[in-house]
Design an enzyme around this catalytic site. Sequence first.
Site, mmCIF file in Angstrom:
data_model
loop_
_atom_site.group_PDB
_atom_site.id
_atom_site.type_symbol
_atom_site.label_atom_id
_atom_site.label_comp_id
_atom_site.label_asym_id
_atom_site.label_seq_id
_atom_site.Cartn_x
_atom_site.Cartn_y
_atom_site.Cartn_z
ATOM 1 N N TYR A 54 -25.440 -3.706 -14.254
ATOM 2 C CA TYR A 54 -24.983 -5.018 -14.717
ATOM 3 C C TYR A 54 -25.798 -6.115 -14.031
ATOM 4 O O TYR A 54 -25.758 -6.277 -12.815
ATOM 5 C CB TYR A 54 -23.498 -5.232 -14.430
ATOM 6 C CG TYR A 54 -22.559 -4.257 -15.103
ATOM 7 C CD1 TYR A 54 -22.965 -3.469 -16.185
ATOM 8 C CD2 TYR A 54 -21.253 -4.115 -14.668
ATOM 9 C CE1 TYR A 54 -22.098 -2.579 -16.793
ATOM 10 C CE2 TYR A 54 -20.372 -3.229 -15.278
ATOM 11 C CZ TYR A 54 -20.803 -2.455 -16.331
ATOM 12 O OH TYR A 54 -19.937 -1.575 -16.934
ATOM 13 N N GLN A 177 -14.439 6.808 -18.498
ATOM 14 C CA GLN A 177 -14.353 5.388 -18.871
ATOM 15 C C GLN A 177 -14.945 5.193 -20.264
ATOM 16 O O GLN A 177 -16.139 4.995 -20.423
ATOM 17 C CB GLN A 177 -15.079 4.505 -17.856
ATOM 18 C CG GLN A 177 -14.849 3.022 -18.108
ATOM 19 C CD GLN A 177 -15.477 2.115 -17.074
ATOM 20 O OE1 GLN A 177 -16.217 1.197 -17.404
ATOM 21 N NE2 GLN A 177 -15.195 2.360 -15.801
ATOM 22 N N TRP A 205 -12.552 0.468 -21.480
ATOM 23 C CA TRP A 205 -13.213 -0.836 -21.549
ATOM 24 C C TRP A 205 -13.113 -1.411 -22.961
ATOM 25 O O TRP A 205 -12.904 -0.695 -23.917
ATOM 26 C CB TRP A 205 -14.658 -0.769 -21.072
ATOM 27 C CG TRP A 205 -15.605 0.152 -21.781
ATOM 28 C CD1 TRP A 205 -15.800 1.480 -21.538
ATOM 29 C CD2 TRP A 205 -16.515 -0.194 -22.834
ATOM 30 N NE1 TRP A 205 -16.767 1.981 -22.368
ATOM 31 C CE2 TRP A 205 -17.233 0.983 -23.171
ATOM 32 C CE3 TRP A 205 -16.812 -1.371 -23.512
ATOM 33 C CZ2 TRP A 205 -18.206 1.014 -24.160
ATOM 34 C CZ3 TRP A 205 -17.786 -1.347 -24.496
ATOM 35 C CH2 TRP A 205 -18.474 -0.173 -24.811
ATOM 36 N N SER A 206 -13.233 -2.706 -23.026
ATOM 37 C CA SER A 206 -13.163 -3.475 -24.267
ATOM 38 C C SER A 206 -11.859 -3.271 -25.036
ATOM 39 O O SER A 206 -11.879 -3.026 -26.253
ATOM 40 C CB SER A 206 -14.359 -3.157 -25.172
ATOM 41 O OG SER A 206 -14.534 -4.178 -26.134
ATOM 42 N N ARG A 228 -18.798 -14.876 -27.277
ATOM 43 C CA ARG A 228 -19.679 -13.720 -27.091
ATOM 44 C C ARG A 228 -20.521 -13.462 -28.339
ATOM 45 O O ARG A 228 -21.683 -13.080 -28.253
ATOM 46 C CB ARG A 228 -18.856 -12.485 -26.743
ATOM 47 C CG ARG A 228 -19.697 -11.247 -26.446
ATOM 48 C CD ARG A 228 -18.871 -10.159 -25.834
ATOM 49 N NE ARG A 228 -18.359 -10.562 -24.528
ATOM 50 C CZ ARG A 228 -17.534 -9.824 -23.805
ATOM 51 N NH1 ARG A 228 -17.114 -8.665 -24.242
ATOM 52 N NH2 ARG A 228 -17.124 -10.242 -22.621
ATOM 53 N N GLY A 285 -12.267 -8.472 -18.721
ATOM 54 C CA GLY A 285 -13.284 -9.339 -18.158
ATOM 55 C C GLY A 285 -12.853 -10.774 -18.368
ATOM 56 O O GLY A 285 -11.873 -11.058 -19.061
ATOM 57 N N SER A 287 -14.478 -15.093 -18.321
ATOM 58 C CA SER A 287 -15.451 -16.137 -17.975
ATOM 59 C C SER A 287 -14.740 -17.374 -17.446
ATOM 60 O O SER A 287 -15.378 -18.325 -17.025
ATOM 61 C CB SER A 287 -16.288 -16.509 -19.203
ATOM 62 O OG SER A 287 -15.460 -16.901 -20.290
ATOM 63 N N GLN A 291 -8.152 -16.916 -18.227
ATOM 64 C CA GLN A 291 -8.148 -15.711 -19.055
ATOM 65 C C GLN A 291 -7.556 -14.536 -18.285
ATOM 66 O O GLN A 291 -6.852 -13.700 -18.859
ATOM 67 C CB GLN A 291 -9.576 -15.378 -19.504
ATOM 68 C CG GLN A 291 -10.169 -16.379 -20.487
ATOM 69 C CD GLN A 291 -11.625 -16.091 -20.786
ATOM 70 O OE1 GLN A 291 -12.369 -15.620 -19.918
ATOM 71 N NE2 GLN A 291 -12.049 -16.371 -22.001
ATOM 72 N N ASN A 295 -4.165 -12.528 -19.523
ATOM 73 C CA ASN A 295 -4.252 -11.128 -19.959
ATOM 74 C C ASN A 295 -3.514 -10.165 -19.039
ATOM 75 O O ASN A 295 -3.059 -9.103 -19.480
ATOM 76 C CB ASN A 295 -5.718 -10.713 -20.092
ATOM 77 C CG ASN A 295 -6.400 -11.403 -21.255
ATOM 78 O OD1 ASN A 295 -5.744 -11.995 -22.114
ATOM 79 N ND2 ASN A 295 -7.714 -11.332 -21.289
#
Length: 334
Positions: A54, A177, A205-206, A228, A285, A287, A291, A295
């Site tokens: 990353y 994962q 993820w996601s 995004r 995740g 930004s 958020q 969540n």
Amino acid sequence: MEFRYLGNSGLKISEITYGNWLTHGSQVENDVATACVHEALDAGITTFDTADVYANGAAETVLGNALKDERRESLEIFTKVYFPTGPKGHNDTGLSRKHIMESINGSLRRLQTDYVDLYQAHRYDVETPLEETMQAFADVVRAGKALYIGVSEWTADQLRDGHALAADLGFQLVSNQPQYSMLWRVIEDEVVPASEDLGISQIVWSPVAQGVLTGKYKPGAAVPPGSRAADEKGGADMIRRWLGDDVLTAVHRLQPVAQEAGLTMAQLAVAWVLQNLNVASAIIGASRPEQVSSNVKATGVRLDAETMARIDEILGGLAERDPARTRPPAARLA
């Protein structure tokens, strides 16, 4: 915050994991990224996921700086190895013993810690003997540099093979994962049943399908500036598959379902993946700090059978379910 055991291990992790794939070290400034991590801590998140690839190591550095003053024993820090890092030379990728041993040292240095709680094979390496990979992971564990070993996006057969070798070598493969959401359900038919048999958990993820399940994208409308989908360097390619009007129209129909459950659209999406008992944690995740605080409210939510059936009715025909979509790259990306 509620906690779940990771696989058949004694390790408990938070139901919500904070991940910094597309944000730290790339999309957002370091001070904002740090604020997001601190918001996660304040919300009760103890589990943090990153990877050496990353932002070519920058994400690990940002996370390490953000966590450096926290009590290490109160955190679960995860990272991964496989994809190209550094100058991306011929040995800077894959799951060879050389790359694993050098990568764990780099990750620990950037994360400013003596060990990671979970070290994960970011993909399956078709060019390195699995025996070599698992022996290297065994040695990483015995050296105290990782407490547990996991993988990411492995097929059911690969999980079985890896689990058997790990047992022979005296350590446990505890997690996988994969991508998982209402719209991406490819793990359900093969990976989850195999994992249940083996004592392996999913850390998914996601769960909001790169933001599509938040409802921010509208059918027939341009993508919002700064989202995004508008960022060609931040995941626009991955989200494009979900931007058809048929998907966005169906997602819009989830709004009353979320309202009746007392949830936002994003909270509904995260809560949905946590209804699968093989899922130990959902990675979110952010930004912006708000958020995270929003969540994280998906933890502990129990959706009733009627709500789950309504979601299936609305999205079922649009969801990707083909187990063959759980496949690693055909070869390393050098």
